[in-house]
Design a protein around this motif. Structure first.
Motif, PDB file in Angstrom:
ATOM      1  N   VAL A  48     -23.842 -34.413  70.944  1.00 65.15           N
ATOM      2  CA  VAL A  48     -23.875 -32.952  71.093  1.00 65.15           C
ATOM      3  C   VAL A  48     -23.334 -32.273  69.838  1.00 65.15           C
ATOM      4  N   ASN A  49     -22.257 -32.811  69.288  1.00 64.03           N
ATOM      5  CA  ASN A  49     -21.683 -32.230  68.076  1.00 64.03           C
ATOM      6  C   ASN A  49     -22.713 -32.200  66.952  1.00 64.03           C
ATOM      7  N   ASN A  51     -26.080 -32.642  67.094  1.00 66.90           N
ATOM      8  CA  ASN A  51     -27.270 -31.853  67.413  1.00 66.90           C
ATOM      9  C   ASN A  51     -27.013 -30.365  67.239  1.00 66.90           C
ATOM     10  N   THR A  52     -25.798 -29.942  67.542  1.00 62.43           N
ATOM     11  CA  THR A  52     -25.455 -28.522  67.416  1.00 62.43           C
ATOM     12  C   THR A  52     -25.450 -28.083  65.967  1.00 62.43           C
ATOM     13  N   GLN A  58     -29.531 -23.197  63.990  1.00 66.66           N
ATOM     14  CA  GLN A  58     -28.129 -22.990  63.646  1.00 66.66           C
ATOM     15  C   GLN A  58     -27.880 -23.440  62.199  1.00 66.66           C
ATOM     16  N   ALA A  90     -24.744 -20.562  71.128  1.00 64.47           N
ATOM     17  CA  ALA A  90     -24.922 -21.975  71.447  1.00 64.47           C
ATOM     18  C   ALA A  90     -23.908 -22.847  70.715  1.00 64.47           C
ATOM     19  N   ILE A  91     -23.563 -22.475  69.488  1.00 63.50           N
ATOM     20  CA  ILE A  91     -22.565 -23.241  68.737  1.00 63.50           C
ATOM     21  C   ILE A  91     -21.228 -23.193  69.457  1.00 63.50           C
ATOM     22  N   ASN A  94     -21.446 -25.039  73.004  1.00 62.41           N
ATOM     23  CA  ASN A  94     -21.582 -26.493  72.909  1.00 62.41           C
ATOM     24  C   ASN A  94     -20.303 -27.161  72.422  1.00 62.41           C
ATOM     25  N   LEU A  95     -19.702 -26.597  71.387  1.00 59.66           N
ATOM     26  CA  LEU A  95     -18.521 -27.246  70.819  1.00 59.66           C
ATOM     27  C   LEU A  95     -17.318 -27.164  71.752  1.00 59.66           C
TER      28      LEU A  95
END
Length: 473
Positions: A48-49, A51-52, A58, A90-91, A94-95
């Motif tokens: 996830v990290n 991909n973000t 982004q 989203a950043i 997600n983080l």
């Protein structure tokens, strides 16, 4: 009737007893476990990290375009500093929710298992995510995040967040040095369970954090201590990167957007092409493909050319590969940071040591791009090497900028710190300057408004793209 009633009650009693026997065991759903081993959280946190920050909406539209590595010939609002709030949100989401929250859970589970290695890895992942957040936004929630019952955490200053990041990385080093607890290779998508390399990552991230705030604090003693301890990255085998797979949805997000998603508007920037062409940089054919005339031509940042897609250089096949690694931190970047540290007198060795680290950094970058044999000739050029501190200061920063190609947010962040090379706002820019930060998440604004306003009050210029953040010189 009396005999029937007695029989019924007896049968019912027996049934009740039999149903109660191992009731909890029988009724457990094997597909819905109440607890998981700590290591099973690791892979998704990493994925996830990366991909973000590698997502083209982004790290592409904002990072790669704002660092002027890439320019879009169409649909270029983001390049002109009109980013989409949803992409920014989203950043943040997600983080916080899928990286930091899960990493904290992994730490708690690892603690209950007595697994110091996984605890250390958890702290490395948290520290990395918090640094991304504070470098992108400025003050962010740190001390009060994910405290049970606390739904409106305060925003901490960047000084406080950086103190926390450095503390986590110091603690991670101590835990990983102890070496207790297994890290299954199938869960570790970066190092395959090699905890000595995780320790190098912890210390190398600490070096990066110290150098990022070196314009605000005297960090020389801390950086020298890291060098003396000898647990920093020293070769490309130490680089921290996620190995993506050959097909979506597990391929590199750059490939998934540009190739699989057929978004061909992403071209190289004329700024990068001209810089590399002027230095006869052998990485240019790796970074870029030729245009329809067989030439390397970059688009002028901010300029739309929707009818001329083929007239400009697209990203090269290496950077459009589904298996392009998702870099967290590279040996090349570490060597550039050490070169800067030596050149600025933060560590011993002066210009001579700086040149050695600088050459190692460039060589590592060439090796990553599959052309290690071309590094020596490039380094030998008079307009690449240096002999004094002033010249070194420019060339170290500029070559670091070139080497960070593909790592959009990191390239933009390092440019914000060094301001090298000299970049101007793009054509038809919606702002008077290249952005210094991102807007805060709209969700955070609406759900935690009081603390949001308090944080904004500490930013010169408020919640705007051009408001400087603490460590910017």
């Amino acid at each position: 009737m009396k005999k029937i009633s007695i029989l019924f009650i007896t049968v019912l009693s027996l049934f009740a007893v039999s149903c109660d026997n191992n009731f909890e065991e029988v009724n457990k759903d094997p597909n819905q476990p109440t607890a998981v081993p700590a290591h099973l959280l690791l892979g998704n946190i990493i994925r996830v990290n990366q991909n973000t920050i590698y997502g083209m909406q982004q790290g592409g539209d904002m990072g790669m375009c704002w660092s002027q590595h890439v320019s879009k010939v169409q649909y270029n609002d983001e390049e002109r500093y009109i980013p989409r709030r949803a992409a920014i949100d989203a950043i943040w989401t997600n983080l916080y929710t899928a990286v930091i929250s899960d990493a904290k859970s992994m730490y708690s589970l690892a603690d209950s298992e007595g697994n110091d290695n996984l605890k250390g890895i958890s702290l490395v992942l948290q520290a990395n995510a918090f640094q991304i957040l504070t470098d992108l936004y400025g003050p962010v929630p740190y001390n009060e995040v994910f405290i049970p019952g606390l739904t409106k955490p305060r925003y901490d200053s960047q000084e406080v967040v950086y103190d926390g990041i450095l503390g986590m990385l110091t603690q991670a080093d101590a835990l990983l040095a102890n070496g207790s607890g297994s890290v299954p290779s199938t869960s570790d998508l970066i190092y395959g369970g090699n905890t000595s390399k995780w320790r190098k990552l912890a210390n190398s991230l600490k070096l990066k954090a110290l150098m990022r705030i070196s314009g605000k604090r005297n960090v020389g003693a801390e950086v020298q201590a890291l060098v003396n301890a000898g647990h920093l990255m020293s070769s490309n085998s130490d680089s921290a990167q996620l190995a993506y797979l050959p097909a979506q949805p597990d391929a590199n997000p750059i490939y998934e957007t540009i190739v699989y998603g057929v978004r061909e508007e992403y071209k190289l920037s004329s700024v990068l092409v001209n810089k590399m062409s002027g230095l006869n940089d052998a990485r240019l054919p790796v970074y870029a493909s030729t245009n329809d005339a067989g030439l390397y031509v970059g688009n002028n940042p901010g300029e739309e050319n929707p009818g001329n897609y083929d007239g400009f250089s697209s990203l090269g096949s290496f950077y459009l590969s589904p298996t392009l690694p998702g870099v967290i931190l590279s040996n090349s970047q570490v060597q550039f940071l050490l070169a800067e540290a030596a050149n600025e007198g933060l560590i011993s060795g002066g210009t001579s040591a700086a040149l050695n680290y600088y050459n190692n950094a460039i060589t590592s970058s060439f090796e990553f791009n599959g052309i290690g044999g071309a590094a020596a000739a490039f380094i030998a050029q008079p307009n690449v090497t240096f002999t004094n501190q002033t010249d070194a200061r420019v060339k170290i920063a500029e070559q670091s900028w070139v080497a960070l190609f593909g790592q959009g947010f990191e390239a933009w962040t390092e440019w914000r710190r060094t301001r090298k090379p000299t970049l101007s706002p793009v054509i038809n820019a919606a702002e008077s300057a290249i952005p210094s930060r991102l807007y805060y998440s709209s969700t955070a604004i609406s759900l935690n408004r009081e603390n949001y306003l308090a944080a904004v009050a500490t930013l010169t210029g408020g919640d705007n793209l051009t408001s400087p953040i603490w460590w910017m010189n």
